[in-house]
Design a protein around this motif. Structure first.
Motif, mmCIF file in Angstrom:
data_model
loop_
_atom_site.group_PDB
_atom_site.id
_atom_site.type_symbol
_atom_site.label_atom_id
_atom_site.label_comp_id
_atom_site.label_asym_id
_atom_site.label_seq_id
_atom_site.Cartn_x
_atom_site.Cartn_y
_atom_site.Cartn_z
ATOM 1 N N LEU A 15 18.531 -23.499 16.175
ATOM 2 C CA LEU A 15 19.709 -23.216 15.771
ATOM 3 C C LEU A 15 19.700 -21.987 15.209
ATOM 4 C CD1 LEU A 15 22.389 -24.618 15.484
ATOM 5 C CD2 LEU A 15 21.824 -25.706 13.091
ATOM 6 N N VAL A 16 20.641 -20.729 15.792
ATOM 7 C CA VAL A 16 20.308 -19.376 15.089
ATOM 8 C C VAL A 16 21.196 -19.056 14.772
ATOM 9 C CG1 VAL A 16 17.779 -19.221 16.549
ATOM 10 C CG2 VAL A 16 20.442 -18.403 17.203
ATOM 11 N N ALA A 17 20.979 -17.587 13.177
ATOM 12 C CA ALA A 17 22.642 -17.497 13.060
ATOM 13 C C ALA A 17 22.408 -15.795 13.769
ATOM 14 C CB ALA A 17 21.989 -16.395 11.511
ATOM 15 N N VAL A 18 23.594 -16.019 14.161
ATOM 16 C CA VAL A 18 23.895 -15.264 15.264
ATOM 17 C C VAL A 18 25.309 -14.922 15.008
ATOM 18 C CG1 VAL A 18 24.338 -14.714 17.658
ATOM 19 C CG2 VAL A 18 23.057 -15.838 17.457
ATOM 20 N N ALA A 19 26.208 -13.195 14.982
ATOM 21 C CA ALA A 19 27.178 -12.504 14.496
ATOM 22 C C ALA A 19 28.013 -13.368 14.051
ATOM 23 C CB ALA A 19 27.891 -12.297 16.208
ATOM 24 N N GLY A 20 27.343 -13.510 12.816
ATOM 25 C CA GLY A 20 28.244 -13.940 11.814
ATOM 26 C C GLY A 20 28.322 -15.830 11.382
ATOM 27 N N GLY A 21 27.728 -16.401 12.464
ATOM 28 C CA GLY A 21 27.419 -17.904 12.651
ATOM 29 C C GLY A 21 26.412 -18.329 12.621
ATOM 30 N N TRP A 22 26.981 -19.318 13.386
ATOM 31 C CA TRP A 22 24.943 -20.003 13.835
ATOM 32 C C TRP A 22 25.924 -20.709 15.468
ATOM 33 C CZ3 TRP A 22 26.218 -20.779 8.798
ATOM 34 C CH2 TRP A 22 25.619 -20.267 7.575
ATOM 35 N N GLN A 23 24.536 -20.773 16.306
ATOM 36 C CA GLN A 23 24.736 -21.061 17.490
ATOM 37 C C GLN A 23 23.371 -21.856 18.349
ATOM 38 O OE1 GLN A 23 25.272 -17.752 20.546
ATOM 39 N NE2 GLN A 23 26.602 -18.660 21.004
ATOM 40 N N HIS A 24 23.367 -22.313 19.143
ATOM 41 C CA HIS A 24 22.179 -23.375 19.667
ATOM 42 C C HIS A 24 21.444 -22.248 20.785
ATOM 43 C CE1 HIS A 24 23.681 -27.556 17.910
ATOM 44 N NE2 HIS A 24 21.807 -27.284 18.216
ATOM 45 N N ARG A 25 20.729 -22.005 20.251
ATOM 46 C CA ARG A 25 19.846 -20.872 21.656
ATOM 47 C C ARG A 25 19.122 -20.918 22.185
ATOM 48 N NH1 ARG A 25 21.409 -15.281 21.772
ATOM 49 N NH2 ARG A 25 23.901 -14.691 21.722
ATOM 50 N N THR A 26 18.795 -21.169 23.209
ATOM 51 C CA THR A 26 16.963 -21.901 24.093
ATOM 52 C C THR A 26 16.075 -21.317 23.363
ATOM 53 O OG1 THR A 26 18.554 -21.951 25.695
ATOM 54 C CG2 THR A 26 15.796 -22.159 26.150
ATOM 55 N N ARG A 27 14.908 -21.114 23.084
ATOM 56 C CA ARG A 27 13.401 -20.423 22.667
ATOM 57 C C ARG A 27 13.531 -19.316 23.897
ATOM 58 N NH1 ARG A 27 12.562 -22.489 17.593
ATOM 59 N NH2 ARG A 27 13.128 -24.837 17.225
ATOM 60 N N GLY A 28 12.408 -18.299 23.482
ATOM 61 C CA GLY A 28 12.271 -17.311 24.329
ATOM 62 C C GLY A 28 11.908 -17.953 25.254
ATOM 63 N N ALA A 29 10.361 -18.888 24.689
ATOM 64 C CA ALA A 29 9.305 -19.359 25.929
ATOM 65 C C ALA A 29 10.093 -19.841 26.893
ATOM 66 C CB ALA A 29 8.323 -19.579 25.185
ATOM 67 N N PHE A 30 12.182 -20.770 26.751
ATOM 68 C CA PHE A 30 12.188 -21.344 28.127
ATOM 69 C C PHE A 30 12.585 -20.576 28.472
ATOM 70 C CE2 PHE A 30 10.248 -24.763 24.916
ATOM 71 C CZ PHE A 30 9.628 -24.775 25.732
ATOM 72 N N ALA A 31 13.246 -19.505 28.492
ATOM 73 C CA ALA A 31 14.647 -18.982 28.860
ATOM 74 C C ALA A 31 14.529 -18.829 30.937
ATOM 75 C CB ALA A 31 14.802 -17.273 28.457
ATOM 76 N N PRO A 32 12.851 -18.218 30.869
ATOM 77 C CA PRO A 32 12.689 -18.071 32.631
ATOM 78 C C PRO A 32 13.099 -19.758 33.980
ATOM 79 C CG PRO A 32 10.392 -17.114 31.009
ATOM 80 C CD PRO A 32 11.962 -18.021 30.584
ATOM 81 N N ALA A 33 12.482 -20.658 32.384
ATOM 82 C CA ALA A 33 12.471 -21.556 33.360
ATOM 83 C C ALA A 33 13.872 -22.185 33.119
ATOM 84 C CB ALA A 33 12.050 -23.012 31.963
ATOM 85 N N VAL A 34 14.696 -21.534 32.774
ATOM 86 C CA VAL A 34 16.305 -21.986 32.481
ATOM 87 C C VAL A 34 17.663 -20.995 33.508
ATOM 88 C CG1 VAL A 34 17.927 -22.343 31.696
ATOM 89 C CG2 VAL A 34 16.321 -22.642 30.665
ATOM 90 N N ARG A 35 16.581 -20.305 33.451
ATOM 91 C CA ARG A 35 17.347 -19.184 34.678
ATOM 92 C C ARG A 35 16.596 -19.268 36.477
ATOM 93 N NH1 ARG A 35 16.166 -15.246 30.395
ATOM 94 N NH2 ARG A 35 14.419 -14.574 31.598
ATOM 95 N N ALA A 36 15.584 -19.811 36.338
ATOM 96 C CA ALA A 36 15.339 -20.364 37.641
ATOM 97 C C ALA A 36 16.112 -21.210 38.542
ATOM 98 C CB ALA A 36 14.011 -20.689 37.514
ATOM 99 N N LEU A 81 21.584 -10.775 17.191
ATOM 100 C CA LEU A 81 21.812 -10.592 15.581
ATOM 101 C C LEU A 81 22.997 -11.074 14.696
ATOM 102 C CD1 LEU A 81 21.312 -6.608 16.534
ATOM 103 C CD2 LEU A 81 19.375 -8.208 16.352
ATOM 104 N N ALA A 82 22.414 -11.167 13.636
ATOM 105 C CA ALA A 82 23.323 -12.206 12.096
ATOM 106 C C ALA A 82 24.204 -11.390 11.779
ATOM 107 C CB ALA A 82 22.582 -12.186 11.464
ATOM 108 N N SER A 83 23.782 -9.649 11.925
ATOM 109 C CA SER A 83 24.356 -8.732 11.589
ATOM 110 C C SER A 83 23.845 -6.893 12.005
ATOM 111 C CB SER A 83 24.212 -9.091 10.107
ATOM 112 O OG SER A 83 23.121 -8.175 9.365
ATOM 113 N N LEU A 84 24.592 -6.364 11.762
ATOM 114 C CA LEU A 84 24.102 -4.992 12.375
ATOM 115 C C LEU A 84 22.402 -4.977 11.103
ATOM 116 C CD1 LEU A 84 27.511 -2.881 12.595
ATOM 117 C CD2 LEU A 84 25.480 -3.839 14.389
ATOM 118 N N ARG A 85 22.268 -5.290 10.349
ATOM 119 C CA ARG A 85 21.686 -4.768 9.153
ATOM 120 C C ARG A 85 19.912 -5.894 9.637
ATOM 121 N NH1 ARG A 85 22.353 -1.704 5.842
ATOM 122 N NH2 ARG A 85 20.312 -1.978 4.939
ATOM 123 N N ASP A 86 20.448 -6.387 11.112
ATOM 124 C CA ASP A 86 18.813 -6.947 11.042
ATOM 125 C C ASP A 86 18.756 -6.610 12.510
ATOM 126 O OD1 ASP A 86 19.040 -9.221 9.891
ATOM 127 O OD2 ASP A 86 20.051 -10.729 11.435
#
Length: 238
Positions: free
Chosen positions: A75-96, A178-183
């Motif tokens: 669960l990550v802070a993104v664009a002023g809110g929260w969203q479920h995101r796949t961890r980076g290590a698993f992104a290639p498997a999902v895209r495959a 990014l949660a905001s431009l400060r990031d």
């Protein structure tokens, strides 16, 4: 025949009849369920409608993230809110298996260059970007970035002709996690060092490049990533 309005669903947010531990678990479940079901990041104000008045949303989020530790998503802070995101290590498997594109897939090096300039120096005009980078930002580049949903028209500049400026969007934040431009990487360090001031950069009077307008627009290098200009994204939640 007129259609009757749907009755509002009354949600008991205080859950006073439950013992504290069960109440907290119910709040956690509500928050995670709404975030999971939402196609966009869910704001704090929306989540506050699910829990009691004295419930701390940040503590709820922290407990959910703790339970997700070791899972392939977070669960990550993104664009002023929260969203479920796949961890980076698993992104290639999902895209495959899903064919989901990488973030900002298809943007050329030139487009990424100008996008970064807009992100750090916004609001900024095309001519100002040209002075900063020593090469003109073509209208085709503007169109590509607008179609990707990562920039939009900002306020008009006070300079002669009152050209439009460009700014990044919430989708830009979502695309790059990014949660905001400060990031943005090293943003505060660059500002503190005086290296990020648009006025300082423009005072350098870097000559605008000629003969290379649109360079990189026609040929893509496969990098991941309505306005007066011709208008022309986001990596899907995995």
């Amino acid at each position: 025949m007129t259609r009757r309005p749907k009755p509002e669903i009354a949600l008991d947010t205080e859950l006073a009849e439950l013992p504290p531990e069960l109440r907290w678990r119910e709040w956690m479940g509500r928050v995670e369920a709404v975030i999971f079901a939402a196609p966009e990041p869910v704001s704090r104000d929306m989540l506050a409608q699910l829990v009691g008045r004295d419930c701390a949303i940040d503590l709820i989020i922290a407990d959910i993230r703790e339970e997700l530790r070791g899972r392939p998503y977070d669960l990550v802070a993104v664009a002023g809110g929260w969203q479920h995101r796949t961890r980076g290590a698993f992104a290639p498997a999902v895209r495959a298996v899903s064919g989901a594109p990488q973030a900002a897939a298809g943007l050329s090096q030139t487009e990424m260059l100008f996008l970064s300039g807009i992100a750090y120096l916004q609001p900024i005009t095309r001519s100002e970007l040209g002075k900063v980078f020593g090469k003109e930002m073509s209208r085709d580049t503007v169109a590509v970035l607008k179609r990707a949903g990562v920039i939009t028209a900002g306020p008009r500049s006070p300079e002669p002709g009152a050209p439009y400026t460009y700014v990044t969007t919430d989708q830009f934040l979502s695309v790059f996690g990014l949660a905001s431009l400060r990031d943005l990487p090293d943003l505060e360090k660059l500002e503190d060092a005086g290296l990020l001031s648009k006025d300082t950069l423009l005072a350098e009077a870097i000559p605008t490049g000629r003969g290379d307008e649109g360079e990189g627009d026609a040929e893509r290098d496969g990098l991941p990533f309505d306005d007066p200009d011709p208008a022309g994204g986001t990596e899907p939640r995995l």
